[in-house]
Structure formats: structure tokens, C-alpha cells
Design an enzyme around this catalytic site. Structure first.
Site, PDB file in Angstrom:
ATOM      1  N   ASP A   1      38.240  42.145  46.320  1.00 30.07           N
ATOM      2  CA  ASP A   1      38.463  42.471  44.670  1.00 30.07           C
ATOM      3  C   ASP A   1      37.197  42.082  43.850  1.00 30.07           C
ATOM      4  OD1 ASP A   1      40.260  44.089  45.508  1.00 30.07           O
ATOM      5  OD2 ASP A   1      41.512  42.034  46.210  1.00 30.07           O
TER       6      ASP A   1
ATOM      7  N   TYR B   1      37.485  34.752  56.351  1.00 27.30           N
ATOM      8  CA  TYR B   1      37.542  34.325  54.964  1.00 27.30           C
ATOM      9  C   TYR B   1      36.647  32.614  54.507  1.00 27.30           C
ATOM     10  CZ  TYR B   1      38.384  39.056  52.991  1.00 27.30           C
ATOM     11  OH  TYR B   1      38.227  40.048  53.187  1.00 27.30           O
TER      12      TYR B   1
END
Length: 494
Positions: free
Chosen positions: A127, A218
Site C-alpha cells: 500500500d 516482511y
């Protein structure tokens, strides 16, 4: 006899059957007439010729071989409006839009087909503000190798690139071509420094960057200021395994998701900087899983920050994953509350989040570059570019540190309430100021941002969102119904 038109002077010759044009009277011409005359003279001086040997012929992708490849690339998320291409205007460009335009400019893909025309697939969506060091996209591209060999032969660096716009048009490719296009170098010359292609791999026609991915890794970076990292790790331990994470993601009824089970393989917090950094020691939270929900990592980090300050206990993690029936905390054996609806809370900041890697089987991809490792190779150029960016960032860090040091000479630090495990405080025993005002708690959200409130409301006592089934149904009969009708109208079907 004389008469003029557009400033020309004419003389009629009786013995002739035509007029003879004399010298033009340019002084009487208007600006527009002068410009029109110059264009007329230029056209006569340089007549257009459709048979000019230097004119470029149209580029036909159908006359070139194609192959399917995967590329691994990194990007600075704060410069872009997210990864995914958007149909409408966005405040910042998207990574996919910039990357696709580079492929088009290099004539590696046909622009007319768009992303779908080249079979474009991304491993995972990031995002706005989120960065990546190992994002992967798979697609069909133009190749310098014959079709029958492009899927088998790996590349070695040719003497020069053959894929830029200076490439001769409609050049037939011979079967003797030994070298593939230098995809890494070509794209990096056209991309901004905030997007860098690291490597590429030949892949099979049925390969999918999304579905062939084994796991995604991540990283979230944060400092230990006001945090008990040991408590955060205790909370993170509950994440490992397959769980229902509906209370740790952003619920989007438009996606109509009903299965919120995801598998986390690793959830580990480790220091990046030496112990001497003290209160500002930098840590990284490594989260590895097969797949992730919308904003899942940032929601998890927000919860870990709450635990690190001491306003929530590590048991809040298993409680939020207890969505169907009453269970007990495996570590304390105490009963857990049923939390079938998500409490309201703010997710962590996007800046420190990075998609570190997308992992594939060795049989699926073999990452390679254009360079040969020498000083003159393309890999050397990429190394120097990223090294320079890193050096400038270090200097900025030093400058910011000195700005902060200068300010501390005149401004004292505010009272330190967090972490409660070290200060011995609780939300109910916070000292008031000399003026009688309640203290303001600044719960960290990452990257130096805070959620400031005078009174902390425990997470499980907060307002709950609608149940997932209710939100999905409301979308189906509302916006979803309008979307379905619009799509049917556009498709011309019933």
C-alpha cells in the site's frame, strides 16, 4: 496595370497571356501571413518523401520472439501511491504504472494490450508508503532469442544493448543470436532511482508470481524508545501457526473475504543497532507467512506497540484470534474472551514497513543479472547507485541527530511514562502535572508518530465494528448490487 494580394505586386503584360510576379512587399504583411509564408517556403525546401531511407518503419511486436520472465525489484514506498496500478488519478504515481511505462518505452511489451496483454502478475500488493526490497512481477516480454530457445537459454551479457528506442526497426532475429536482452540494465536506465530492478529469471509459461510464491517476508523497523521489547516478543510468539486474523487486518467488504485464516511461519524481533544506542536502539520485526490480509502487518505492529508500552498484555494477541468460541490462553491457561468483531484501533505507520523477499522454489526461478561482476559491469553501476543513496541517508541521519542535540540545550524532555514494566506506572497511577492536568499518553505508531490521548481505553472495551458477515451482506445489497448492474450494462449481458 498593378494590383496586390498578400503584399505581392503584379504586372500585366499585354503581349503575354499570364501575370509575372514581382518582388513581394513584405512590409505590408501581417504576422500570420509572414508565418504562413515561411512554412510554405520550408515545405518547398524540404518536401516530404514517403520513400526516405532514413524514415522509421513501424515497430511490430508480432515479428519478434517473446518469452516469459520474472523480475525482482525494489522501490521506496514513500515516493509512490502504492504498488498497484489505478484506473483513476492518484496523488502520487503508482509503482506498477511507472514500471510498466519503462517496459513500454524499452519496447519490451506492447502498450496497446496494457497489463493484461502481457500477462502481468505481481507477487503481493503493497500500500501507499510501504517499500519493497524483493518485490516480484512476472510477464511476457520481447526476447532477442528465437522462440524455441528463449525458454531454455539463460542470458549472458552481450557487448551492447539491443532493446532501446535506437534499435533498428524490423530487424530479423537470426537463430545464431547468442545473448539475451540486458533486461536489468535497460529498465534501470529508464526508471527513476526510487525503483531499481535487481535481477530477472527465465520462467515457465504457466508460472505465476503470485501463486508460485512459497512465502513472503516482511520487515518492520522501530526503535525501543518507551517499549519493552521482551513483552513484544512474548506477544509475537502467539502469532506463529495458522490462525484467524480477521481482527488484525482492515476489513474490506468489497473483496467479500470470508476466510481469514493465514499461516505465520516466523514472528521474531531482533536488534539492528549495538547496545550502546540505549533508548533509541533500532529493532526489526521479521514476519514470514504464506500470505497476508489487507494491512495485516501494520495492524499486528500496532498491537505489539500497545503491548510494548504496557497498556495491553501479550494475551491480547490470542484474545483477538479467538473469534468463534471460548478458549484458553495456552501460556497462562486462563480463559480467553470471545472477540468475534474487531475493536477500533489505529494501525501502525507505513514508512518502516518493507516487503523484504518473495520466496520461490529453486526449480521455478534462477535469478540472474546482466553484469559479470567486474567494475565495468551493469551490476557495478547499480551497486554504486544504491550505495550513494545509503551514504546520503546516513548523512541526513547525522544532521537530524545534531538538530535534536541542539534543541535539547534549551528544551527539557517531557516525563517518561512508558514502558510501564520499567516505570512501575499504570494507566490509573499516572502523576498529574503541577497545574492539575491529566498526563497525555503518546502510544507509538512507528516512525516517530504517536496516538496521543489523555485517557487510555483498553482494547477489548472499545467500540466494535460490524461482524464480517454483516458488513459483507450490506455491501452486496448496496454498493455491490450497483457495481454488478453497472458491470452487466458495460458487458451488454443479462
Amino acid at each position: 496595370m498593378r494590383f496586390g494580394r498578400f503584399g505581392f505586386t503584379y504586372r500585366f503584360l499585354p503581349s503575354k497571356t499570364h501575370f509575372r510576379i514581382m518582388t513581394p512587399n513584405y512590409e505590408s504583411w501581417s504576422k500570420d501571413e509572414l508565418i504562413a509564408r515561411l512554412k510554405e517556403l520550408e515545405a518547398k525546401k524540404h518536401p516530404k518523401s514517403t520513400h526516405s531511407p532514413t524514415s522509421k518503419k513501424p515497430f511490430h511486436f508480432s515479428s519478434h520472439p517473446k518469452r516469459k520472465i520474472a523480475i525482482k525489484f525494489c522501490y521506496s514506498g514513500w515516493e509512490y501511491n502504492g504498488l498497484a496500478y489505478q484506473n483513476g488519478p492518484t496523488p502520487l504515481p503508482t509503482v506498477e504504472d511507472v514500471l510498466f511505462k519503462a517496459f513500454v518505452k524499452a519496447r519490451l511489451v506492447d502498450e496497446t494490450g496494457g497489463l493484461d496483454g502481457c500477462g502481468w502478475e505481481k507477487c503481493g500488493r503493497t500500500d501507499r508508503g510501504v517499500s519493497a526490497a524483493g518485490q516480484v512481477v512476472s510477464l511476457w516480454v520481447r526476447s532477442a532469442l528465437p522462440t524455441e530457445t528463449s525458454s531454455k537459454v539463460t542470458s549472458s551479457p552481450p557487448s551492447e544493448d539491443v532493446s532501446t528506442e535506437d534499435t533498428p526497426q524490423n530487424t530479423s532475429l537470426q537463430s545464431s543470436t547468442k545473448h539475451e536482452l540486458r533486461y536489468v540494465s535497460i529498465l534501470n536506465r529508464l526508471l527513476p532511482p526510487t525503483i531499481r530492478v535487481l535481477a530477472w529469471s527465465s520462467i515457465s509459461p504457466d508460472f505465476s508470481a503470485r501463486f508460485n510464491c512459497k512465502h513472503r517476508h516482511y520487515k518492520y523497523f522501530f526503535t525501543s524508545h518507551g517499549l519493552d521489547v521482551s513483552l513484544m516478543q512474548s506477544a509475537a510468539n502467539h502469532l506463529v501457526g495458522e490462525h484467524d486474523f480477521r481482527n488484525m487486518c482492515k476489513l474490506d467488504p468489497g473483496k467479500q473475504i470470508t476466510n481469514f485464516h493465514r499461516c505465520v511461519m516466523r514472528a521474531q524481533i531482533n536488534p539492528l543497532s549495538p547496545e550502546s544506542d540505549g533508548d533509541n536502539r533500532v529493532y526489526v520485526f521479521d514476519l514470514v507467512g504464506s500470505a497476508f490480509l489487507y494491512h495485516q502487518v501494520r495492524h499486528i505492529m500496532a498491537l505489539l506497540f500497545l503491548v510494548g508500552t504496557g497498556v495491553e498484555q501479550p494475551s491480547i494477541i490470542p484474545a483477538l484470534m479467538n473469534v468463534f468460541h471460548a478458549e484458553s490462553d495456552s501460556s497462562t491457561k486462563s480463559p480467553l474472551p470471545l472477540v468475534d468483531r474487531k475493536p477500533e484501533y489505529q494501525m501502525a505507520d507505513a514508512l518502516p514497513l518493507m516487503l523484504w523477499d518473495c520466496a520461490y522454489a529453486d526449480s521455478d526461478v534462477t535469478w540472474q543479472t546482466d553484469g559479470d561482476g567486474t567494475e565495468s559491469g551493469a551490476g557495478s553501476d547499480l551497486y554504486h547507485q544504491l550505495h550513494s543513496i545509503h551514504q546520503r541517508s546516513l548523512i541526513h541521519t547525522v544532521l537530524d541527530e545534531h538538530f535534536f542535540t541542539a534543541a535539547t540545550q534549551y528544551h527539557s524532555p517531557p516525563p517518561q511514562y512508558f514502558p510501564f514494566s520499567q516505570t512501575g506506572l499504570t494507566p490509573h497511577t499516572l502523576p498529574h502535572s503541577t497545574s492539575g492536568r491529566e498526563p497525555v499518553l503518546g502510544v507509538p505508531l512507528g516512525a516517530g508518530t504517536y496516538k496521543r490521548n489523555a485517557r487510555y481505553i483498553p482494547l477489548l472495551e472499545r467500540k466494535r465494528l460490524d461482524h464480517v458477515d454483516v458488513a459483507n451482506e450490506r455491501w452486496r445489497i448496496g454498493r455491490g448490487s450497483k457495481y454488478s448492474k453497472q458491470k452487466t450494462s458495460d458487458d451488454g449481458t443479462e
